[in-house]
Design an enzyme around this catalytic site. Structure first.
Site, mmCIF file in Angstrom:
data_model
loop_
_atom_site.group_PDB
_atom_site.id
_atom_site.type_symbol
_atom_site.label_atom_id
_atom_site.label_comp_id
_atom_site.label_asym_id
_atom_site.label_seq_id
_atom_site.Cartn_x
_atom_site.Cartn_y
_atom_site.Cartn_z
ATOM 1 N N GLY A 243 0.781 -1.230 0.000
ATOM 2 C CA GLY A 243 0.000 0.000 0.000
ATOM 3 C C GLY A 243 0.808 1.273 0.000
ATOM 4 N N GLU A 277 4.281 -6.655 1.718
ATOM 5 C CA GLU A 277 3.810 -6.974 0.361
ATOM 6 C C GLU A 277 3.789 -5.728 -0.513
ATOM 7 O OE1 GLU A 277 -0.120 -8.462 1.061
ATOM 8 O OE2 GLU A 277 0.568 -10.229 2.135
ATOM 9 N N PRO A 278 4.947 -5.134 -0.780
ATOM 10 C CA PRO A 278 4.948 -3.922 -1.604
ATOM 11 C C PRO A 278 4.701 -4.262 -3.069
ATOM 12 C CG PRO A 278 7.196 -4.626 -1.170
ATOM 13 C CD PRO A 278 6.307 -5.566 -0.400
ATOM 14 N N ARG A 280 3.080 -1.454 -5.882
ATOM 15 C CA ARG A 280 3.248 -0.204 -6.632
ATOM 16 C C ARG A 280 4.590 0.474 -6.348
ATOM 17 N NH1 ARG A 280 -1.354 2.883 -7.873
ATOM 18 N NH2 ARG A 280 -2.394 1.706 -6.231
ATOM 19 N N ARG A 316 -6.308 3.018 -15.560
ATOM 20 C CA ARG A 316 -6.333 3.756 -14.287
ATOM 21 C C ARG A 316 -7.042 5.125 -14.372
ATOM 22 N NH1 ARG A 316 -2.782 5.228 -11.350
ATOM 23 N NH2 ARG A 316 -3.604 4.373 -9.419
ATOM 24 N N TYR A 320 -10.207 5.017 -11.959
ATOM 25 C CA TYR A 320 -10.014 5.663 -10.640
ATOM 26 C C TYR A 320 -9.851 7.176 -10.753
ATOM 27 C CZ TYR A 320 -8.181 0.882 -9.946
ATOM 28 O OH TYR A 320 -7.980 -0.478 -9.943
ATOM 29 N N CYS A 347 -14.332 3.544 -28.365
ATOM 30 C CA CYS A 347 -15.629 4.207 -28.560
ATOM 31 C C CYS A 347 -16.349 4.423 -27.232
ATOM 32 C CB CYS A 347 -16.480 3.380 -29.496
ATOM 33 S SG CYS A 347 -16.536 1.669 -29.013
ATOM 34 N N GLU A 348 -15.706 5.128 -26.338
ATOM 35 C CA GLU A 348 -16.348 5.533 -25.076
ATOM 36 C C GLU A 348 -15.806 6.899 -24.716
ATOM 37 O OE1 GLU A 348 -16.616 3.228 -21.588
ATOM 38 O OE2 GLU A 348 -16.585 1.321 -22.658
HETATM 39 N N1 LLP Z 1 -1.228 -7.021 -0.661
HETATM 40 C C1 LLP Z 1 -2.530 -7.192 -0.920
HETATM 41 C C2 LLP Z 1 -3.278 -8.185 -0.153
HETATM 42 C C3 LLP Z 1 -3.153 -6.426 -1.923
HETATM 43 O O1 LLP Z 1 -4.449 -6.583 -2.154
HETATM 44 C C4 LLP Z 1 -2.391 -5.454 -2.640
HETATM 45 C C5 LLP Z 1 -3.022 -4.651 -3.685
HETATM 46 C C6 LLP Z 1 -1.022 -5.327 -2.338
HETATM 47 C C7 LLP Z 1 -0.476 -6.117 -1.329
HETATM 48 C C8 LLP Z 1 -0.129 -4.349 -3.026
HETATM 49 O O2 LLP Z 1 -0.521 -3.049 -2.815
HETATM 50 P P1 LLP Z 1 0.421 -1.851 -3.333
HETATM 51 O O3 LLP Z 1 1.699 -1.900 -2.556
HETATM 52 O O4 LLP Z 1 0.644 -2.064 -4.784
HETATM 53 O O5 LLP Z 1 -0.383 -0.641 -3.069
HETATM 54 N N2 LLP Z 1 -5.381 -1.445 -9.479
HETATM 55 C C9 LLP Z 1 -5.240 -0.444 -8.453
HETATM 56 C C10 LLP Z 1 -4.520 -0.979 -7.233
HETATM 57 C C11 LLP Z 1 -5.168 -2.223 -6.660
HETATM 58 C C12 LLP Z 1 -4.387 -2.814 -5.514
HETATM 59 C C13 LLP Z 1 -4.918 -4.153 -5.132
HETATM 60 N N3 LLP Z 1 -4.235 -4.774 -4.055
HETATM 61 C C14 LLP Z 1 -4.553 0.781 -9.031
HETATM 62 O O6 LLP Z 1 -4.297 0.822 -10.227
HETATM 63 O O7 LLP Z 1 -4.315 1.758 -8.302
#
Ligand code: LLP
Length: 423
Positions: A243, A277-278, A280, A316, A320, A347-348
């Site tokens: 996150g 769990e990084p 992004r 994205r 979002y 076409c949107e």
């Molecule tokens: N762990 C779990 C259980 C997760 O569900 C996620 C992301 C992560 C780790 C990694 O999170 P991060 O470090 O990447 O923030 N598609 C969306 C983001 C969806 C994230 C889903 N879960 C976007 O484009 O912003």
């Protein structure tokens, strides 16, 4: 991303994006191995600075962010573990050479075959999200004579996440177990022959720029861990999720050391193994979507820049309302600026990357990059409008490598089956 300009052309780590477009065409995702490596080390070093040597976390890259096997191989070579959410991601991870003992499986809907594949591969743990899922894992593990190591995903009822659709830590979200059910899950697991419960996990959301939410969520853990231990349950592992946010525009972000300090102050004293769990953070700033101007179109109300990339390639902004920087690749004659609605050919009306973006005046054929697209770009791409998936390129040590070929239209059409009576 290390951008430079050479001979009036925007370069990524010394490689001209125009050379990549000439060789691979557009739209193409271009990633920097150097940025991914730097991000990995930044995170690792922040933990080294703030946590005891014997409690360094296992960084399990959340490969849903970008699951190209070359990207996974790069992160594996840096020492990363892997977080997966499907059997498909398991097989990507195994192909990239990850040690199964460094793989954790999360997700609210684990299916029988996925559980079997994970057990047979010998992954580190399942992060369990519901009581029926716990029973299912017990049954599947018992059927194939394996023992499943599990942790329970706590829903701390803390809001976090850059958009409602990517907030996961509130009780109304589909994720995790509330405290009462964590206790119930431990009690159930005690009587299960093929499950061993060893701790908790937590993930409050993605692009969590209200960074105090992390601290708030961490602060729920000491009491909860104590309560479980008082009942004699084993809490020897804590997975604190991902996150961590990145900069897309002008967001003010927490510095990584503050986050690591909270992990050091709140989590480390609990004396458990620590998993993170990084997603992004490791790859988001490392990628651009390289695309080409098809046309400019001028109406009485707006000027449109029509690109060959579309919402099927990068969803994205549509999904979002996400901001992504947009930049012209050629730096010739940039004096005159104008405001464009930057759109794709789909076409949107929603197929819009940005409204009213100030950009140099463009013409057909001009290359453009959509920035910070290394995370949740390609992996969310689709075939909408029967458009093939883009190619992917990795820039490393001054050279570029195609790491995924562009999908041809035939590859899409070949999946369709017309019954004989309709031929
Ligand atoms: N762990 C779990 C259980 C997760 O569900 C996620 C992301 C992560 C780790 C990694 O999170 P991060 O470090 O990447 O923030 N598609 C969306 C983001 C969806 C994230 C889903 N879960 C976007 O484009 O912003």
């Amino acid at each position: 991303m290390a951008y430079t300009v050479d001979k009036n052309q925007l370069c990524v780590d010394g490689v001209a994006l125009s050379d990549i477009a000439d060789a691979v065409a557009t739209p193409t995702y271009v990633y920097s191995a150097d940025v991914m490596t730097t991000q990995y080390h930044n995170l690792e070093n922040a933990m080294v600075r703030n946590l005891p040597a014997d409690q360094q976390p296992l960084l399990c890259y959340a490969c849903k962010a970008n699951s190209n096997i070359a990207v996974l191989s790069l992160l594996r070579s840096l020492g990363s573990g892997l977080e997966i959410v499907s059997g498909g991601e398991l097989h990507r991870g195994l192909r990239a050479g990850f040690n199964p003992k460094h793989i954790v499986m999360t997700g609210v809907g684990k299916q029988r075959q996925e559980i079997i594949d994970c057990l047979e591969a010998g992954i580190k743990q399942f992060n369990v999200e519901s009581l029926p899922e716990l029973e299912h894992i017990q049954n599947v593990a018992s059927d194939i004579g394996k023992k499943a190591t599990v942790v329970f995903r706590l829903n701390p009822n803390v809001s976090g996440g850059g958009h409602d659709k990517i907030s996961t830590g509130r009780e109304r979200d589909k994720f995790g177990l509330n405290l009462e059910n964590v206790h119930n899950a431990y009690a159930m697991a005690q009587d299960m022959s093929h499950v061993e419960a060893i701790g908790l996990s937590m993930h409050i959301g993605s692009q969590v720029f209200q960074v105090l939410s992390f601290r708030k969520a961490f602060e729920t853990l000491p009491d909860i861990v104590k309560g479980l231990r008082d009942k004699g349950y084993n809490v020897s592992s804590l997975d604190i999720g991902g996150g961590f946010p990145i900069q897309y525009n002008d967001e003010e972000l927490l510095d990584l050391d503050a986050y690591a300090e909270w992990v050091g102050q709140i989590i480390a004293p609990l004396g458990t193994d620590i998993i993170m769990e990084p997603g992004r953070y490791l790859v988001g700033n490392a990628g651009v979507l390289l695309t080409k101007t098809l046309y400019t179109k001028h109406t009485r109300e707006r000027d449109f820049l029509i690109l060959d990339a579309a919402m099927n390639d990068l969803i994205r902004p549509t999904l979002y309302d996400a901001y992504h920087g947009i930049e012209k690749v050629s730096k010739d004659g940039e004096d005159e600026e104008t405001f464009y609605d930057v759109v794709g050919p789909i076409c949107e009306t929603g197929d819009t990357f940005s409204k009213d973006r100030a950009l140099p005046v463009m013409k057909t054929g001009d290359l453009v990059v959509i920035k910070e697209a290394g995370a949740y770009g390609m992996c969310m791409a689709s075939n909408y409008n029967t458009r093939g998936l883009p190619a992917e390129v990795l820039v490393q040590d001054g050279a570029f490598h195609v790491i995924r070929k562009r999908q041809s239209v035939d590859e899409i059409l070949d999946k369709d089956i017309v019954p004989d009576h309709l031929k």
